[in-house]
Write a protein that holds these residues in place. Structure first.
Motif, PDB file in Angstrom:
ATOM      1  N   MET A 101      13.729   0.524  25.842  1.00  0.00           N
ATOM      2  CA  MET A 101      15.642   0.698  25.330  1.00  0.00           C
ATOM      3  C   MET A 101      16.181  -1.036  26.628  1.00  0.00           C
ATOM      4  O   MET A 101      17.813  -0.429  26.055  1.00  0.00           O
ATOM      5  N   LEU A 102      15.707  -1.511  27.297  1.00  0.00           N
ATOM      6  CA  LEU A 102      16.684  -2.642  28.380  1.00  0.00           C
ATOM      7  C   LEU A 102      16.170  -3.103  28.065  1.00  0.00           C
ATOM      8  O   LEU A 102      14.762  -3.769  27.878  1.00  0.00           O
TER       9      LEU A 102
ATOM     10  N   LEU B 236      14.457   7.878  32.359  1.00  0.00           N
ATOM     11  CA  LEU B 236      14.199   6.731  33.647  1.00  0.00           C
ATOM     12  C   LEU B 236      12.697   7.939  34.720  1.00  0.00           C
ATOM     13  O   LEU B 236      11.740   7.480  35.150  1.00  0.00           O
TER      14      LEU B 236
ATOM     15  N   MET C 281      23.599   5.282  25.580  1.00  0.00           N
ATOM     16  CA  MET C 281      22.873   6.026  26.142  1.00  0.00           C
ATOM     17  C   MET C 281      23.256   7.144  27.631  1.00  0.00           C
ATOM     18  O   MET C 281      23.731   6.214  28.019  1.00  0.00           O
ATOM     19  N   GLU C 282      24.073   8.500  27.469  1.00  0.00           N
ATOM     20  CA  GLU C 282      24.466   9.081  28.256  1.00  0.00           C
ATOM     21  C   GLU C 282      23.726   8.887  29.392  1.00  0.00           C
ATOM     22  O   GLU C 282      22.818   8.507  29.972  1.00  0.00           O
ATOM     23  N   HIS C 283      24.787   8.365  30.348  1.00  0.00           N
ATOM     24  CA  HIS C 283      24.867   8.480  32.452  1.00  0.00           C
ATOM     25  C   HIS C 283      23.518   9.157  32.195  1.00  0.00           C
ATOM     26  O   HIS C 283      22.221   8.351  33.155  1.00  0.00           O
TER      27      HIS C 283
ATOM     28  N   GLN D  22      21.285  11.808  30.187  1.00  0.00           N
ATOM     29  CA  GLN D  22      20.488  11.166  29.649  1.00  0.00           C
ATOM     30  C   GLN D  22      19.353   9.818  30.104  1.00  0.00           C
ATOM     31  O   GLN D  22      17.836   9.587  30.358  1.00  0.00           O
ATOM     32  N   TYR D  23      20.503   8.844  30.364  1.00  0.00           N
ATOM     33  CA  TYR D  23      19.564   7.407  30.875  1.00  0.00           C
ATOM     34  C   TYR D  23      18.675   7.968  31.797  1.00  0.00           C
ATOM     35  O   TYR D  23      17.558   7.714  32.097  1.00  0.00           O
TER      36      TYR D  23
END
Length: 248
Positions: free
Chosen positions: A39-40, A10, A1-3, A5-6
């Motif tokens: 996702m984590l 969150l 996941m792109e930073h 977008q990440y």
């Protein structure tokens, strides 16, 4: 996941988690962890929720007032909680992801059950200190594993027939005390990196923004209906976490 977008995902998760807490008075770590574990991995998810927990609990404690009286009243519970959080983090440093998922799912289901069945037998006369130590110990074990420690403390406070204002004051203080060894333990064990700390710190912003939104919505919605909807979602997420643990 792109930073970016990440971080955006969150931000939305903590905006929602803060809104739930603001609207119904509970559920910040439960909501955030249930969504982040989609996702984590559990350790990363817990590390990211730590700073918002610390700040929001301090804010709740500060707003409730009369902190010293609450501290004296619940000293055995607070000490037991802090000790067991620290001990649990050290003893479960090598716990598997499957075990953490199962414990997190089970804790969510207990949280739902406690929230629905809000009447428990009273504590026998003269047994309050022992009850505090037991509640703090169990809450510390759950908190050290999952950062969700509300069920044992809620059961204890309900058994004392604690008035709402005192309930909020006590939970604010106790959650804040438990947050201290939790944050320290995750840093010392290397679960929270410098980058993770900065991300977690930044998530305080959507948490408090969501909290304000939730407080605003509280008077416009049926609190009872919304509360049960949230608990239903928690139950589904808890069962899904247990499913993931079994199939992992």
């Amino acid at each position: 996941m792109e930073h970016l977008q990440y971080v955006a995902v969150l931000f939305v998760i903590f905006l929602l988690a803060g809104s739930v807490k603001g609207a119904v008075g509970l559920g910040l770590p439960t909501t955030a962890l249930a969504l982040m574990t989609l996702m984590l991995d559990p350790r990363t998810a817990i590390s990211l929720v730590l700073i918002p927990i610390l700040f929001s609990n301090f804010w709740q404690m500060y707003r409730s007032g009369d902190t010293m009286r609450a501290f004296r009243t619940y000293l055995p519970l607070g000490l037991s909680l802090m000790v067991m959080v620290a001990v649990t983090i050290v003893l479960t440093a090598n716990a598997s992801e499957r075990f953490l998922l199962a414990m997190l799912g089970a804790t969510m289901l207990v949280f739902v059950a406690v929230s629905i069945f809000d009447r428990v037998p009273p504590i026998p006369e003269g047994r309050d200190r022992q009850a505090q130590i037991v509640a703090g110990g169990v809450a510390g074990i759950l908190g050290g594993l999952t950062s969700v420690w509300a069920p044992p403390m809620a059961i204890y406070l309900m058994s004392r027939r604690t008035p709402k204002a005192e309930f909020v004051r006590a939970t604010g203080l106790l959650f804040f005390l438990g947050s201290i060894p939790l944050v320290a333990g995750y840093i010392s064990q290397g679960y929270m990196t410098g980058r993770g700390f900065l991300i977690s710190l930044s998530l305080v912003v959507p948490t408090f923004l969501g909290f304000s939104i939730g407080e605003h919505l509280r008077g416009r919605l049926s609190e009872r209906a919304f509360r049960y909807f949230v608990l239903l979602v928690f139950a589904v997420m808890g069962l899904n976490l247990i499913r993931k643990a079994v199939l992992a």
